[in-house]
Design a protein around this motif. Structure first.
Motif, short mmCIF file in Angstrom:
data_model
loop_
_atom_site.label_atom_id
_atom_site.label_comp_id
_atom_site.label_asym_id
_atom_site.label_seq_id
_atom_site.Cartn_x
_atom_site.Cartn_y
_atom_site.Cartn_z
N ASN A 18 0.82 -1.21 0.00
CA ASN A 18 0.00 0.00 0.00
C ASN A 18 0.85 1.26 0.00
N ALA A 19 1.97 1.22 0.68
CA ALA A 19 2.81 2.41 0.77
C ALA A 19 3.54 2.68 -0.53
N SER A 20 4.00 1.60 -1.19
CA SER A 20 4.81 1.80 -2.38
C SER A 20 3.97 1.92 -3.65
N LEU A 21 2.79 1.32 -3.65
CA LEU A 21 1.92 1.38 -4.82
C LEU A 21 0.47 1.57 -4.39
N PRO A 22 0.07 2.80 -4.06
CA PRO A 22 -1.30 3.04 -3.61
C PRO A 22 -2.34 2.68 -4.66
N ASP A 23 -1.93 2.56 -5.94
CA ASP A 23 -2.86 2.22 -7.00
C ASP A 23 -3.50 0.85 -6.81
N VAL A 24 -2.89 -0.02 -6.01
CA VAL A 24 -3.41 -1.39 -5.90
C VAL A 24 -4.55 -1.51 -4.89
N ALA A 25 -4.91 -0.44 -4.22
CA ALA A 25 -5.94 -0.51 -3.19
C ALA A 25 -7.25 -1.07 -3.73
N ASP A 26 -7.59 -0.73 -4.97
CA ASP A 26 -8.85 -1.18 -5.56
C ASP A 26 -8.63 -2.26 -6.61
N ARG A 27 -7.49 -2.93 -6.54
CA ARG A 27 -7.16 -3.96 -7.52
C ARG A 27 -7.05 -5.33 -6.85
N MET A 28 -7.43 -6.35 -7.58
CA MET A 28 -7.23 -7.72 -7.09
C MET A 28 -5.75 -8.06 -7.23
N LEU A 29 -5.18 -8.64 -6.21
CA LEU A 29 -3.77 -9.01 -6.21
C LEU A 29 -3.63 -10.47 -6.67
N PHE A 30 -2.87 -10.67 -7.72
CA PHE A 30 -2.72 -11.97 -8.36
C PHE A 30 -1.23 -12.33 -8.33
N ALA A 31 -0.87 -13.35 -7.55
CA ALA A 31 0.53 -13.73 -7.39
C ALA A 31 0.92 -14.81 -8.40
N VAL A 32 2.07 -14.59 -9.04
CA VAL A 32 2.63 -15.57 -9.97
C VAL A 32 4.11 -15.74 -9.64
N PRO A 33 4.68 -16.91 -9.96
CA PRO A 33 6.11 -17.13 -9.66
C PRO A 33 7.00 -16.11 -10.36
N ALA A 50 11.87 -3.70 -15.13
CA ALA A 50 13.03 -4.42 -14.62
C ALA A 50 13.16 -4.22 -13.11
N ARG A 51 13.38 -5.31 -12.41
CA ARG A 51 13.59 -5.32 -10.96
C ARG A 51 12.35 -4.91 -10.17
N HIS A 52 11.19 -4.89 -10.82
CA HIS A 52 9.94 -4.60 -10.12
C HIS A 52 9.17 -5.90 -9.95
N ASP A 53 8.65 -6.12 -8.77
CA ASP A 53 7.90 -7.34 -8.50
C ASP A 53 6.39 -7.12 -8.46
N ILE A 54 5.95 -5.94 -8.86
CA ILE A 54 4.53 -5.64 -8.99
C ILE A 54 4.30 -4.99 -10.35
N ALA A 55 3.30 -5.47 -11.06
CA ALA A 55 2.96 -4.89 -12.37
C ALA A 55 1.46 -4.68 -12.44
N LEU A 56 1.04 -3.50 -12.84
CA LEU A 56 -0.38 -3.20 -12.96
C LEU A 56 -0.90 -3.68 -14.31
N VAL A 57 -2.00 -4.39 -14.28
CA VAL A 57 -2.63 -4.87 -15.52
C VAL A 57 -3.38 -3.70 -16.14
N SER A 58 -3.17 -3.49 -17.45
CA SER A 58 -3.71 -2.30 -18.10
C SER A 58 -5.18 -2.43 -18.49
N ASN A 59 -5.67 -3.66 -18.66
CA ASN A 59 -7.04 -3.82 -19.15
C ASN A 59 -7.99 -4.46 -18.15
N MET A 60 -7.52 -4.66 -16.91
CA MET A 60 -8.37 -5.21 -15.86
C MET A 60 -7.92 -4.65 -14.52
N PRO A 61 -8.81 -4.58 -13.52
CA PRO A 61 -8.41 -4.05 -12.21
C PRO A 61 -7.64 -5.09 -11.39
N ILE A 62 -6.46 -5.43 -11.90
CA ILE A 62 -5.62 -6.47 -11.29
C ILE A 62 -4.20 -5.94 -11.16
#
Length: 305
Positions: free
Chosen positions: A7-22, A46-58
Motif C-alpha cells: 500500500n505504501a509503495s503502490l497506492p494504485d493497488v488498493a482497488d485492484r485484485m492481487l494476483f501472485a505468480v512465480p 526491470a527489478r519490479h515485483d509488482i505490475a499493474l494490468v492495463s485492461n483489468m483491475p488487477i
C-alpha cells in the motif's frame, strides 16, 4: 491486516485484485504464457515485483513460488499460481481454495537413494536413517507414517537444505533424499533412483477463502478453464450419411453432443464435434471406417466451458 509494503509503495493497488505468480523458476515462463492467453495485459519493469494490468483491475505480484500459497492463505493476495507440492508443504491447504489444476509443471516428489545401494529398495528401508530435503513437512509426514508414530517421536533424521539436494548422498550428508523429479535426468546424473513417490504434483490456480473480488476471481477462473479446454480438444468436422449418424455419434460424442446439420445432398448431414487431441487419430480412423468423408480438424484458439 493491510500490507504496508504494497500500500505504501503502490497506492494504485488498493482497488485492484492481487494476483501472485512465480517470479522465476520452472513455472515462470508457462505462467506468463497462460496470462497472455487469458487476455491479461501488463508490462513488468526491470527489478519490479509488482505490475499493474492495463485492461483489468488487477495487480500482478511476482513472488517466489514457494511463498505464494502462504501469501494467499494468510496475506492480502487474492489469487495465485503455485505448485500443489508447495500448498501441501506449507500446510495451507485448509486456508486456500483450489480453483483448477493447470496441467503444467507436472512432476513427482520422490524418495531417492544411490542406485548402487542394492540393499535399499523401498522407503521403509530408510527408516531411522538420514534424509535430506527441501520438503521437510511432507518428508516427516511420510516417514512418521512408515514408522507408525507421531512426527515428534520418529527416529528418521530429516534435514533441510535449500538447493542441490541431489548432491547430499554423494557428499556424505544423507542416506536418501526427497526431491522433485520431472524427467529424472538430474536424478540419474547424480547416481540416484526413486524408491517411493510421496506426491504427484502440478501447477494449480488458488484463491483465499475470503475473496474481496469474487466476480473477478470467477472471470479469471473461466478464462483459464477455457484456455485449458482449448489445449485439450480440437473441433472435428465431417460429412456422413444420415443412416450412419448414430454409429458416428457413438464413436465421437463430444463434450455435450455433436452439432448436426442437414446438407443439400439428400440423406447426408454435416457433423461438428469436439474430440480430445490424444484420441484424435483413432477417432478419425473409426469415423472413416463407418463412412465419414471430408473429415477436417480445426484447432480451438480459446473457449468457455
Amino acid at each position: 491486516m493491510e500490507s504496508s509494503f504494497i500500500n505504501a509503495s503502490l497506492p494504485d493497488v488498493a482497488d485492484r485484485m492481487l494476483f501472485a505468480v512465480p517470479k522465476k523458476g520452472r513455472l515462470y515462463d508457462q505462467c506468463l504464457n497462460l496470462l497472455n492467453h487469458i487476455g491479461i495485459e501488463f508490462h513488468r519493469k526491470a527489478r519490479h515485483d509488482i505490475a499493474l494490468v492495463s485492461n483489468m483491475p488487477i495487480a500482478l505480484v511476482f513472488l517466489p513460488a514457494a511463498d505464494i500459497a502462504t501469501y494467499v492463505a494468510k496475506g492480502n493476495i487474492d489469487l495465485g499460481i503455485t505448485g500443489l507440492d508447495i500448498i501441501c508443504e506449507s500446510q495451507t491447504a485448509d486456508d486456500v481454495a483450489e480453483l483448477t489444476r493447470l496441467g503444467f509443471g507436472k512432476c513427482k516428489l520422490q524418495v531417492q537413494t544411490p542406485a548402487i545401494n542394492s540393499s535399499v529398495t523401498s522407503a521403509q528401508d530408510l527408516v531411522g536413517q538420514r534424509i535430506v530435503t527441501s520438503f521437510v513437512n511432507l518428508t516427516k509426514q511420510r516417514f512418521a507414517e512408515l514408522e507408525g508414530v507421531s512426527i515428534d517421536r520418529m527416529k528418521t533424521q530429516v534435514r533441510f537444505v535449500s538447493g542441490s539436494v541431489e548432491a547430499a548422498c554423494g557428499l556424505g550428508l544423507a542416506d536418501g533424499i526427497v526431491d522433485l523429479v520431472e524427467s529424472g535426468d538430474t536424478m540419474r546424473a547424480a547416481g540416484l533412483h526413486a524408491i517411493d513417490t510421496i506426491l504427484n504434483t502440478e501447477s494449480v490456480l488458488i484463491t483465499n477463502r475470503h475473496q474481496r473480488f469474487p466476480k473477478l476471481v470467477e472471470t479469471i477462473k473461466q478464462r483459464v478453464e477455457g484456455v485449458l479446454m482449448a489445449r485439450r480438444y480440437v473441433l472435428c468436422q465431417y460429412n456422413i450419411k444420415r443412416e450412419s449418424l448414430d454409429k458416428a455419434c457413438a464413436v465421437a460424442s463430444g463434450r455435450q453432443a455433436p452439432t448436426v446439420t442437414s446438407l443439400e445432398a439428400e440423406g447426408w448431414v454435416a457433423v461438428s464435434v469436439m474430440i480430445e487431441k490424444k484420441e484424435l487419430a483413432d477417432k478419425m480412423d473409426q469415423l472413416k471406417e463407418i463412412g465419414a468423408v471430408d473429415i477436417l480438424v480445426l484447432q480451438i484458439a480459446n473457449a468457455r466451458t
